[in-house]
Design a protein around this motif. Structure first.
Motif, PDB file in Angstrom:
ATOM      1  N   LYS A   1       0.817  -1.215   0.000  1.00  0.00           N
ATOM      2  CA  LYS A   1       0.000   0.000   0.000  1.00  0.00           C
ATOM      3  C   LYS A   1       0.853   1.269   0.000  1.00  0.00           C
ATOM      4  CE  LYS A   1      -3.363   2.717   2.598  1.00  0.00           C
ATOM      5  NZ  LYS A   1      -4.218   2.831   3.797  1.00  0.00           N
TER       6      LYS A   1
ATOM      7  N   THR B   1      -6.988   5.597  11.708  1.00  0.00           N
ATOM      8  CA  THR B   1      -7.917   6.603  11.182  1.00  0.00           C
ATOM      9  C   THR B   1      -7.237   7.429  10.093  1.00  0.00           C
ATOM     10  OG1 THR B   1      -9.043   6.733  13.322  1.00  0.00           O
ATOM     11  CG2 THR B   1      -9.406   8.543  11.783  1.00  0.00           C
TER      12      THR B   1
ATOM     13  N   CYS C   1      -7.084   5.397   6.941  1.00  0.00           N
ATOM     14  CA  CYS C   1      -8.370   5.383   6.226  1.00  0.00           C
ATOM     15  C   CYS C   1      -8.551   6.662   5.414  1.00  0.00           C
ATOM     16  CB  CYS C   1      -9.529   5.221   7.211  1.00  0.00           C
ATOM     17  SG  CYS C   1      -9.650   3.592   7.986  1.00  0.00           S
TER      18      CYS C   1
ATOM     19  N   SER D   1      -6.521   6.527   2.282  1.00  0.00           N
ATOM     20  CA  SER D   1      -7.115   5.681   1.238  1.00  0.00           C
ATOM     21  C   SER D   1      -8.222   6.416   0.488  1.00  0.00           C
ATOM     22  CB  SER D   1      -7.668   4.390   1.863  1.00  0.00           C
ATOM     23  OG  SER D   1      -6.632   3.593   2.389  1.00  0.00           O
ATOM     24  N   PHE D   2      -9.092   7.110   1.217  1.00  0.00           N
ATOM     25  CA  PHE D   2     -10.165   7.878   0.568  1.00  0.00           C
ATOM     26  C   PHE D   2      -9.597   8.953  -0.358  1.00  0.00           C
ATOM     27  CE2 PHE D   2     -12.850   6.537   4.316  1.00  0.00           C
ATOM     28  CZ  PHE D   2     -13.756   5.796   3.575  1.00  0.00           C
TER      29      PHE D   2
ATOM     30  N   TYR E   1      -8.143   7.661  -3.607  1.00  0.00           N
ATOM     31  CA  TYR E   1      -9.171   7.386  -4.619  1.00  0.00           C
ATOM     32  C   TYR E   1      -9.521   8.661  -5.398  1.00  0.00           C
ATOM     33  CZ  TYR E   1     -13.615   6.300  -6.828  1.00  0.00           C
ATOM     34  OH  TYR E   1     -14.613   6.141  -7.759  1.00  0.00           O
TER      35      TYR E   1
ATOM     36  N   VAL F   1      -8.573   0.723  -4.298  1.00  0.00           N
ATOM     37  CA  VAL F   1      -8.849   1.370  -3.016  1.00  0.00           C
ATOM     38  C   VAL F   1      -9.728   0.482  -2.145  1.00  0.00           C
ATOM     39  CG1 VAL F   1      -9.890   3.394  -1.921  1.00  0.00           C
ATOM     40  CG2 VAL F   1      -8.493   3.672  -3.970  1.00  0.00           C
ATOM     41  N   PHE F   2     -10.575  -0.358  -2.758  1.00  0.00           N
ATOM     42  CA  PHE F   2     -11.383  -1.293  -1.965  1.00  0.00           C
ATOM     43  C   PHE F   2     -10.487  -2.232  -1.163  1.00  0.00           C
ATOM     44  CE2 PHE F   2     -13.265  -5.542  -1.589  1.00  0.00           C
ATOM     45  CZ  PHE F   2     -14.390  -5.251  -0.828  1.00  0.00           C
TER      46      PHE F   2
ATOM     47  N   LEU G   1      -8.952  -0.208   1.693  1.00  0.00           N
ATOM     48  CA  LEU G   1      -9.923   0.085   2.742  1.00  0.00           C
ATOM     49  C   LEU G   1     -10.344  -1.173   3.490  1.00  0.00           C
ATOM     50  CD1 LEU G   1     -12.233   2.783   1.114  1.00  0.00           C
ATOM     51  CD2 LEU G   1     -10.794   3.043   3.138  1.00  0.00           C
TER      52      LEU G   1
ATOM     53  N   ASP H   1      -7.650  -1.462   5.991  1.00  0.00           N
ATOM     54  CA  ASP H   1      -7.728  -0.361   6.954  1.00  0.00           C
ATOM     55  C   ASP H   1      -8.912  -0.527   7.906  1.00  0.00           C
ATOM     56  OD1 ASP H   1      -5.537   0.782   5.737  1.00  0.00           O
ATOM     57  OD2 ASP H   1      -6.721   2.140   4.492  1.00  0.00           O
ATOM     58  N   LEU H   2     -10.081  -0.830   7.351  1.00  0.00           N
ATOM     59  CA  LEU H   2     -11.286  -0.918   8.171  1.00  0.00           C
ATOM     60  C   LEU H   2     -11.248  -2.140   9.086  1.00  0.00           C
ATOM     61  CD1 LEU H   2     -13.964   0.229   5.565  1.00  0.00           C
ATOM     62  CD2 LEU H   2     -13.016   1.536   7.476  1.00  0.00           C
TER      63      LEU H   2
END
Length: 629
Positions: free
Chosen positions: A71, A379, A382, A385-386, A389, A407-408, A411, A414-415
Motif C-alpha cells: 500500500k 484513522t 483510512c 485511502s479515501f 481514490y 482502493v477497496f 480500505l 484499513d477498516l
C-alpha cells in the motif's frame, strides 16, 4: 502516475538513504519492543501453542507486506504533491480542480483535517510508549529497577523536548548510523533465535493467519488490534517522502528495515516456543543475560530517535497547516539556515511535552499504553485511502473500475484494523480520539472563521479601481517614499489604507497593495513567484505566490516587484502598513457562538504578521479595526 522525489538527485542517494534511516523508520522500527508481546497478551485468551504462535506471526508478516510494502511503499508514495507526501499534502493535491465546488472542497479538506488531527494524537503516544517500553528493559536486568522506570522515562522525555529548540542538525548526523546498528541488531538477534527453532519460518504461509482468524473468532479481533502495532509508523514513510525522496525510503525499507523487523518478530516467536516463560518480555529476553543492558541502552537511543521523528513531524505538520490556512500564525524558529525543514514551534513542543508526561503518568506501562495506540494511526490510514481514490479519479483520470478495486483492497485492510482498534477505545483508545477531535475542532474552526472574516471584509470593502478614480478626482497630498499595504483581498482597498488616509490625510507617492497567497503545491518557481499590475496614481497590485513548504519573505518580494515596476527598492524609504482585525462574535449567520469565540481567541493570540512575513519591525505601521462575525 509518476515517480516522485526525483529532485533530490542521483548522486545524493547514499547520504539520503542514511538520513532516511535515521528519521523515517524510527516509529515503525521500535515496534518489536512491544508489538509481539502485546499480540501474545494473556488477556486476549489465546494459548501459547505452536499453532497460535504461527498464526500470529503469519498475521504480522502479511500485515507488514500488504499495508506497508504494497500500500504505502509501492503505491501510495506515487501519490506525491510535487514530491511532498503526507495527508495534508495529499488533501491539497485532491483539492485541485475543485474551485467553485464548495461542498466537494469542504469534504476533501475535512478528510485531510481528520487525518492531520489524528496525527497529533499519534505524536503524543509514540514518545510515551517507545521510551517507556525501552526503559522497562531495566526490569529484566534487575527487578528492583521497577520503581525507577517512570522517573527515568520522564527524565528522558523532558531532555528530549528540551533540546528541540537547539535543532537536530548535529544530533541528526548520529541518527542514521545509530538506526543502521539498530536494525542490524534486530536482524542478528532474530537469526540467533530462529536457529534454535527454524520451523517457525513456515508461518510465512498465509493459511496459518487464515486458520488463526477462523478458529478464534472474536478473540482474533482483539489480537488483530495488537498486530496493528507493527504498522504504526507506516504513514511516516509517506509523510517524510518530501525530505528524502521515494527511492531512498524504498531501498531502506526493502534492504534493511523490513528484513530486520521480520527476522526479529520471527525470532521472538521461536524464543517463546522454546522458552514459554520468555513471553513476559520476549524482546529483552531474546538475548543472553550479559547483552541485556547494552540492548536496553541501544533501545533507548532508538526510541529517542523514533520520538524525535514524530516531534519533527508535528512541527512540519503545524507549519503546513498554518500556511494552508488551517491554523493561526505561530512563532516558528528555523534551527538550520540551510535546511528549511528543520524548524521549532515552541507552542507545539510544550503542548506535546505536557501531554506525553501526562500519558506516562496516566498509563504507567507500555502494555497499558498499547490500548491507546493504534486508533489514531488507522484513522489517518483510512483518510489516506479515501484521498488516494480522489486523486486516482480526479487528478490522474484512472478508470473508475480500476481505482475502486484498488482502493477497496486498501480500505478492506484499513477498516479491519479500525474495527480491531475500536474495541480498545474504553481501555485507552479514547485518549487519541479526544485529542484528534479537539485538534479537528481547532483546525476546522480556524478555516471556517477565516472564510467568514474574508466575507465580512469583502462586504465592507471598496473596490480598488473605484478608489483610485476617486483619488484622481480629488488627490490628497503625496509624500515621498513607498507604502506597502498588506491585504488578503487583492481587488479591495485594505482597511489600513483607509485608516491611514483618514487620520494622516496623505498618501505616499508609490502605493503597493501586496497579497501573499499560499498555493496547494509544496514549492513554486522563484522567478515566477511575484506578479505585478500597475495602476493609475502611483498604485500597483503585487501578488506573491508561495508553496506550503516555503516561507514568505517580504524583502524578497519587494526586490522582485521593484525590478518589474521599474523603481529602486530602498528599505529605509519604505513603510509597511498592516491591518490587525479584532474579531467580535455576534449572532450573525456563520458559526455557533462558542466556535466564534474560539476563533476570536485564536485571532487575538496569532503571531504578528511582521514575524511571519519577515517584515523589519521598525518599518511597520499597524492599524487596528473591529469586525463583527
Amino acid at each position: 502516475m509518476h515517480e516522485p522525489g526525483g529532485h533530490h538527485g542521483e548522486g545524493k542517494l547514499a547520504p539520503l538513504l542514511l538520513a532516511a534511516l535515521g528519521v523515517v523508520f524510527g516509529d515503525i522500527g521500535t515496534s518489536p519492543l512491544y508489538a509481539f508481546k502485546e499480540c501474545m497478551n494473556p488477556e486476549h485468551g489465546i494459548d501459547l501453542s505452536t499453532a497460535n504462535v504461527y498464526g500470529i506471526l503469519s498475521l504480522l508478516f502479511w500485515a507488514m507486506v500488504l499495508v506497508v510494502s504494497v500500500k504505502y511503499v509501492i503505491f501510495v508514495m506515487r501519490a506525491d504533491n510535487g514530491g511532498e507526501g503526507g495527508v495534508l499534502a495529499l488533501a491539497a493535491l485532491a483539492l485541485r480542480g475543485t474551485e467553485g465546488q464548495p461542498r466537494t472542497r469542504w469534504a476533501l479538506a475535512a478528510l485531510g483535517l481528520v487525518g492531520a488531527s489524528m496525527f497529533y494524537g499519534d505524536g503524543m503516544i509514540t514518545p510515551a510508549i517507545s521510551v517507556l517500553s525501552a526503559v522497562e528493559g531495566l526490569e529484566i536486568v534487575e527487578p528492583g529497577f521497577h520503581r525507577w522506570v517512570l522517573p527515568i522515562t520522564i527524565a528522558i522525555i523532558i531532555f528530549l523536548f528540551a533540546i528541540q529548540k537547539h535543532g537536530t542538525a548535529v544530533i541528526g548526523r548520529f541518527f542514521g548510523p545509530a538506526m543502521v546498528l539498530w536494525f542490524t541488531t534486530l536482524g542478528v538477534i532474530g537469526i540467533f533465535n530462529i536457529i534454535e527453532h527454524p520451523s517457525v519460518l513456515v508461518a510465512i504461509a498465509p493459511w496459518h493467519a487464515i486458520a488463526f482468524l477462523h478458529e478464534h473468532g472474536f478473540a482474533s479481533v482483539l489480537v488483530l488490534g495488537s498486530v496493528f502495532l507493527v504498522l504504526t509508523g507506516a504513514e511516516a514513510l509517506y509523510a517524510d517522502m518530501g525530505h528524502f525522496g521515494a527511492r531512498p525510503i524504498r531501498i531502506g525499507w526493502f534492504v534493511l528495515v523490513m528484513p530486520g523487523l521480520l527476522l526479529n518478530y520471527f525470532g521472538q516467536g521461536a524464543l517463546v516456543l522454546e522458552h514459554p516463560a520468555a513471553i513476559r518480555n520476549p524482546f529483552f529476553l531474546s538475548v543472553p543475560e550479559w547483552a541485556t543492558l547494552p540492548l536496553v541502552l541501544l533501545s533507548t537511543v532508538a526510541t529517542v530517535i523514533a520520538s524525535q521523528a514524530m516531534i519533527s513531524g508535528a512541527f512540519s505538520m503545524t507549519a503546513q497547516a498554518i500556511k494552508l490556512g488551517y491554523l493561526p500564525r505561530m512563532r516558528i524558529q528555523h534551527t538550520n539556515e540551510r535546511e528549511i525543514g528543520q524548524i521549532y514551534v515552541p507552542l507545539v513542543n510544550n503542548s506535546l511535552l505536557v501531554s506525553v508526561i501526562a500519558l506516562v503518568l496516566m498509563f504507567k506501562s507500555s502494555s497499558a499504553l498499547a490500548s491507546a495506540y493504534g486508533i489514531a494511526v488507522v484513522t489517518t490510514m483510512c483518510m489516506t485511502s479515501f484521498l488516494v481514490y480522489v486523486v486516482l479519479r480526479r487528478v490522474w483520470g484512472v478508470r473508475k473500475l480500476y481505482a475502486r478495486g484498488l482502493v477497496f483492497v486498501f480500505l478492506l485492510l484499513d477498516l479491519s484494523f479500525f474495527v480491531a482498534n475500536a474495541i480498545k477505545i474504553p481501555d485507552g483508545g479514547w485518549f487519541p480520539l479526544v485529542i484528534g477531535a479537539a485538534a479537528f475542532t481547532v483546525l476546522a474552526t480556524w478555516e471556517r472563521g477565516r472564510q467568514i472574516l474574508f466575507e465580512r471584509l469583502r462586504e465592507l470593502s471598496i473596490p480598488v479601481d473605484a478608489f483610485v478614480e476617486a483619488i484622481a478626482a480629488g488627490p490628497p497630498p503625496r509624500v515621498q517614499g513607498t507604502a506597502v499595504f498588506m491585504t488578503s483581498i487583492g481587488d479591495a482597498v485594505p482597511a489600513a489604507l483607509l485608516h491611514n488616509l483618514k487620520h494622516n490625510k496623505v498618501l505616499h507617492e508609490r502605493v503597493l497593495l501586496l497579497t501573499v497567497r499560499i498555493l496547494d503545491v509544496p514549492h513554486t518557481i522563484a522567478d515566477e513567484r511575484v506578479t505585478v499590475a500597475p495602476m493609475q496614481q502611483g498604485f500597483a497590485r503585487v501578488e506573491a505566490c508561495y508553496g506550503f513548504k516555503e516561507d514568505p519573505d517580504v524583502d524578497e518580494i519587494m526586490h522582485a516587484a521593484a525590478r518589474k515596476l521599474g523603481f529602486e527598492y530602498d528599505l529605509m524609504d519604505t513603510s509597511y502598513f498592516v491591518s490587525r482585525q479584532t474579531v467580535v462574535p455576534t449572532s450573525m449567520p456563520g458559526m455557533a457562538m462558542w466556535r466564534e469565540k474560539l476563533f476570536a481567541w485564536m485571532q487575538s493570540n496569532a503571531a504578528l504578521a511582521t514575524d511571519f512575513f519577515k517584515i523589519p519591525i521598525n518599518r511597520v505601521v499597524e492599524l487596528g479595526s473591529q469586525i463583527d462575525i
